[in-house]
Scaffold this motif. Structure first.
Motif, PDB file in Angstrom:
ATOM      1  N   ASN A 166      -5.752 -70.786  -5.584  1.00 52.78           N
ATOM      2  CA  ASN A 166      -5.530 -72.219  -5.729  1.00 52.78           C
ATOM      3  C   ASN A 166      -6.680 -73.003  -5.096  1.00 52.78           C
ATOM      4  O   ASN A 166      -7.031 -72.796  -3.945  1.00 52.78           O
ATOM      5  N   ALA A 167      -7.283 -73.911  -5.890  1.00 51.08           N
ATOM      6  CA  ALA A 167      -8.429 -74.686  -5.415  1.00 51.08           C
ATOM      7  C   ALA A 167      -8.372 -76.094  -5.987  1.00 51.08           C
ATOM      8  O   ALA A 167      -7.669 -76.363  -6.966  1.00 51.08           O
ATOM      9  N   LYS A 168      -9.132 -76.997  -5.369  1.00 54.16           N
ATOM     10  CA  LYS A 168      -9.115 -78.384  -5.810  1.00 54.16           C
ATOM     11  C   LYS A 168     -10.456 -79.040  -5.521  1.00 54.16           C
ATOM     12  O   LYS A 168     -11.266 -78.525  -4.734  1.00 54.16           O
ATOM     13  N   LEU A 169     -10.677 -80.180  -6.162  1.00 52.56           N
ATOM     14  CA  LEU A 169     -11.820 -81.009  -5.843  1.00 52.56           C
ATOM     15  C   LEU A 169     -11.530 -81.741  -4.540  1.00 52.56           C
ATOM     16  O   LEU A 169     -10.429 -82.269  -4.346  1.00 52.56           O
ATOM     17  N   LYS A 170     -12.494 -81.775  -3.643  1.00 53.56           N
ATOM     18  CA  LYS A 170     -12.261 -82.308  -2.299  1.00 53.56           C
ATOM     19  C   LYS A 170     -11.760 -83.737  -2.315  1.00 53.56           C
ATOM     20  O   LYS A 170     -10.863 -84.097  -1.545  1.00 53.56           O
ATOM     21  N   ASN A 171     -12.308 -84.565  -3.188  1.00 55.20           N
ATOM     22  CA  ASN A 171     -11.964 -85.989  -3.191  1.00 55.20           C
ATOM     23  C   ASN A 171     -11.014 -86.369  -4.315  1.00 55.20           C
ATOM     24  O   ASN A 171     -10.888 -87.548  -4.671  1.00 55.20           O
ATOM     25  N   GLU A 172     -10.360 -85.363  -4.877  1.00 55.63           N
ATOM     26  CA  GLU A 172      -9.403 -85.617  -5.956  1.00 55.63           C
ATOM     27  C   GLU A 172      -8.089 -84.917  -5.648  1.00 55.63           C
ATOM     28  O   GLU A 172      -8.034 -83.988  -4.839  1.00 55.63           O
ATOM     29  N   PRO A 194      -8.126 -81.213 -15.590  1.00 58.97           N
ATOM     30  CA  PRO A 194      -7.992 -81.992 -16.829  1.00 58.97           C
ATOM     31  C   PRO A 194      -9.197 -82.883 -17.101  1.00 58.97           C
ATOM     32  O   PRO A 194      -9.920 -83.294 -16.203  1.00 58.97           O
ATOM     33  N   ARG A 195      -9.378 -83.221 -18.362  1.00 57.90           N
ATOM     34  CA  ARG A 195     -10.537 -83.985 -18.808  1.00 57.90           C
ATOM     35  C   ARG A 195     -10.554 -85.423 -18.291  1.00 57.90           C
ATOM     36  O   ARG A 195     -11.596 -86.068 -18.279  1.00 57.90           O
ATOM     37  N   LEU A 196      -9.446 -85.923 -17.849  1.00 53.95           N
ATOM     38  CA  LEU A 196      -9.416 -87.306 -17.357  1.00 53.95           C
ATOM     39  C   LEU A 196     -10.091 -87.447 -15.980  1.00 53.95           C
ATOM     40  O   LEU A 196     -10.379 -88.557 -15.535  1.00 53.95           O
ATOM     41  N   VAL A 197     -10.363 -86.329 -15.307  1.00 60.36           N
ATOM     42  CA  VAL A 197     -11.020 -86.374 -14.004  1.00 60.36           C
ATOM     43  C   VAL A 197     -12.520 -86.600 -14.191  1.00 60.36           C
ATOM     44  O   VAL A 197     -13.152 -85.972 -15.048  1.00 60.36           O
ATOM     45  N   LYS A 198     -13.084 -87.476 -13.410  1.00 62.65           N
ATOM     46  CA  LYS A 198     -14.517 -87.727 -13.463  1.00 62.65           C
ATOM     47  C   LYS A 198     -15.241 -86.775 -12.510  1.00 62.65           C
ATOM     48  O   LYS A 198     -15.065 -86.848 -11.286  1.00 62.65           O
ATOM     49  N   LEU A 199     -16.036 -85.890 -13.093  1.00 59.90           N
ATOM     50  CA  LEU A 199     -16.740 -84.887 -12.294  1.00 59.90           C
ATOM     51  C   LEU A 199     -18.187 -85.285 -12.063  1.00 59.90           C
ATOM     52  O   LEU A 199     -18.786 -86.010 -12.854  1.00 59.90           O
ATOM     53  N   LYS A 200     -18.757 -84.765 -10.979  1.00 63.34           N
ATOM     54  CA  LYS A 200     -20.178 -84.922 -10.702  1.00 63.34           C
ATOM     55  C   LYS A 200     -20.725 -83.594 -10.189  1.00 63.34           C
ATOM     56  O   LYS A 200     -20.060 -82.914  -9.414  1.00 63.34           O
ATOM     57  N   ILE A 201     -21.927 -83.259 -10.639  1.00 65.13           N
ATOM     58  CA  ILE A 201     -22.583 -82.080 -10.096  1.00 65.13           C
ATOM     59  C   ILE A 201     -22.824 -82.298  -8.603  1.00 65.13           C
ATOM     60  O   ILE A 201     -23.309 -83.340  -8.183  1.00 65.13           O
ATOM     61  N   GLY A 202     -22.452 -81.298  -7.801  1.00 70.54           N
ATOM     62  CA  GLY A 202     -22.564 -81.423  -6.350  1.00 70.54           C
ATOM     63  C   GLY A 202     -21.253 -81.749  -5.666  1.00 70.54           C
ATOM     64  O   GLY A 202     -21.176 -81.704  -4.434  1.00 70.54           O
ATOM     65  N   ASP A 203     -20.202 -82.077  -6.450  1.00 71.96           N
ATOM     66  CA  ASP A 203     -18.889 -82.321  -5.856  1.00 71.96           C
ATOM     67  C   ASP A 203     -18.396 -81.051  -5.159  1.00 71.96           C
ATOM     68  O   ASP A 203     -18.563 -79.936  -5.662  1.00 71.96           O
ATOM     69  N   THR A 204     -17.746 -81.231  -4.019  1.00 76.34           N
ATOM     70  CA  THR A 204     -17.276 -80.088  -3.227  1.00 76.34           C
ATOM     71  C   THR A 204     -15.910 -79.611  -3.709  1.00 76.34           C
ATOM     72  O   THR A 204     -15.033 -80.407  -4.031  1.00 76.34           O
ATOM     73  N   VAL A 205     -15.759 -78.277  -3.731  1.00 73.41           N
ATOM     74  CA  VAL A 205     -14.494 -77.644  -4.089  1.00 73.41           C
ATOM     75  C   VAL A 205     -13.943 -76.939  -2.857  1.00 73.41           C
ATOM     76  O   VAL A 205     -14.682 -76.246  -2.147  1.00 73.41           O
ATOM     77  N   VAL A 234      -9.233 -79.361 -20.823  1.00 72.78           N
ATOM     78  CA  VAL A 234      -9.642 -78.994 -19.459  1.00 72.78           C
ATOM     79  C   VAL A 234     -11.120 -78.620 -19.447  1.00 72.78           C
ATOM     80  O   VAL A 234     -11.681 -78.181 -20.455  1.00 72.78           O
ATOM     81  N   TYR A 235     -11.731 -78.779 -18.287  1.00 69.85           N
ATOM     82  CA  TYR A 235     -13.153 -78.487 -18.116  1.00 69.85           C
ATOM     83  C   TYR A 235     -13.410 -76.988 -17.947  1.00 69.85           C
ATOM     84  O   TYR A 235     -12.549 -76.228 -17.485  1.00 69.85           O
TER      85      TYR A 235
END
Length: 270
Positions: A166-172, A194-205, A234-235
């Motif tokens: 189980n993992a997540k985006l740090k700021n989401e 899901p595709r509705l999340v705005k991703l950026k390269i370098g975002d922490t997981v 999904v991405y």
């Protein structure tokens, strides 16, 4: 003894010369402040270098002890972090209110080039290590204990096609699963975002809060790249891992005191 006497007789002239030379140098140094200064500087330089060499040698042979000391200190700090418990470090070992306990170990075998990789560590049943305990390093997540013997354990690496964490985006608030596609030992995949999340390269997981094995927010890596097809919801996300999976020496095993109760509760659902 006879050999020493023969040596002195044979080399009496040379020894006498050295003896007189030392006496002459001593008189010269004592009679002249300049020579005294030079002599003291030279002796200090020689003594300093001898001490430095001695210190370097002793430091080299004490590296393992220092390393173990650092591991113990990191263990106390991680106990504080995981349990959000601001108490004196020395009291952590006996703090019954803590949810997580930490055990340190060393890696004695590591594989990272197979499709199902395992890591052998030098801690087992005698150290109260059990299956399904999480394993991390100072840099990030590593895997889950899969098998144990008295003094050793096999850790299922995150570089294993059977691994799903189980993992997540740090700021989401969105959760997904950390998996591995076997292509690169320093890159894992994050699925189900899901595709509705705005991703950026370098975002922490980081690890998610839906796991009874790992505390939340343990670093995993950063987004390396991602893709999204129009027909999908999904991405496809590649994660550059913080931990160099080919270079692992020291690990921390995480004990969740509540895991037995949690598993018993989950059995009722099944």
């Amino acid at each position: 003894m006879q050999q020493i006497i023969n040596f002195l007789i044979k080399n009496k002239n040379g020894l006498l010369y050295v003896f007189l030379l030392l006496i002459a140098l001593g008189f010269t140094v004592q009679a002249n402040s300049y020579h005294q200064s030079k002599f003291l500087n030279s002796s200090s330089w020689l003594t300093g270098n001898i001490y430095q060499t001695s210190t370097n040698i002793s430091t080299y042979f004490s590296l393992q002890k220092e390393n173990n000391t650092l591991l113990e200190e990191n263990k106390r700090l991680r106990n504080l972090l995981f349990n959000k418990n601001i108490v004196a470090p020395d009291s952590i070992k006996t703090d019954s209110s803590s949810t997580y306990n930490i055990v340190t170990a060393n890696v004695i075998k590591n594989s990272y080039s197979l499709s199902k990789n395992y890591i052998t560590i030098n801690a087992g049943k005698n150290q109260n290590i059990k299956e399904d305990m999480g394993v991390i390093t100072s840099n990030g997540i590593l895997g889950i204990v899969d098998h144990t013997s008295n003094n050793f354990s096999l850790v299922q690496s995150i570089l294993n096609t059977k691994s799903t964490i189980n993992a997540k985006l740090k700021n989401e608030a969105y959760f997904g699963s950390l998996t591995w596609d076997t292509k690169d030992f320093n890159t894992a995949q994050l699925t189900d975002i899901p595709r509705l999340v705005k991703l950026k390269i370098g975002d922490t997981v980081v690890t998610g809060a839906s796991s009874s094995i790992f505390p939340k927010d343990i670093p995993i890596g950063v987004i390396k790249n991602y893709s999204l097809k129009k027909s999908e919801n999904v991405y496809h996300i590649n994660i550059s891992l913080f931990q160099d999976m080919a270079n692992i020496k020291n690990v921390y095993i995480i004990k969740n005191k509540d895991i037995v109760e949690i598993k018993e509760l989950e059995k009722k659902i099944k």
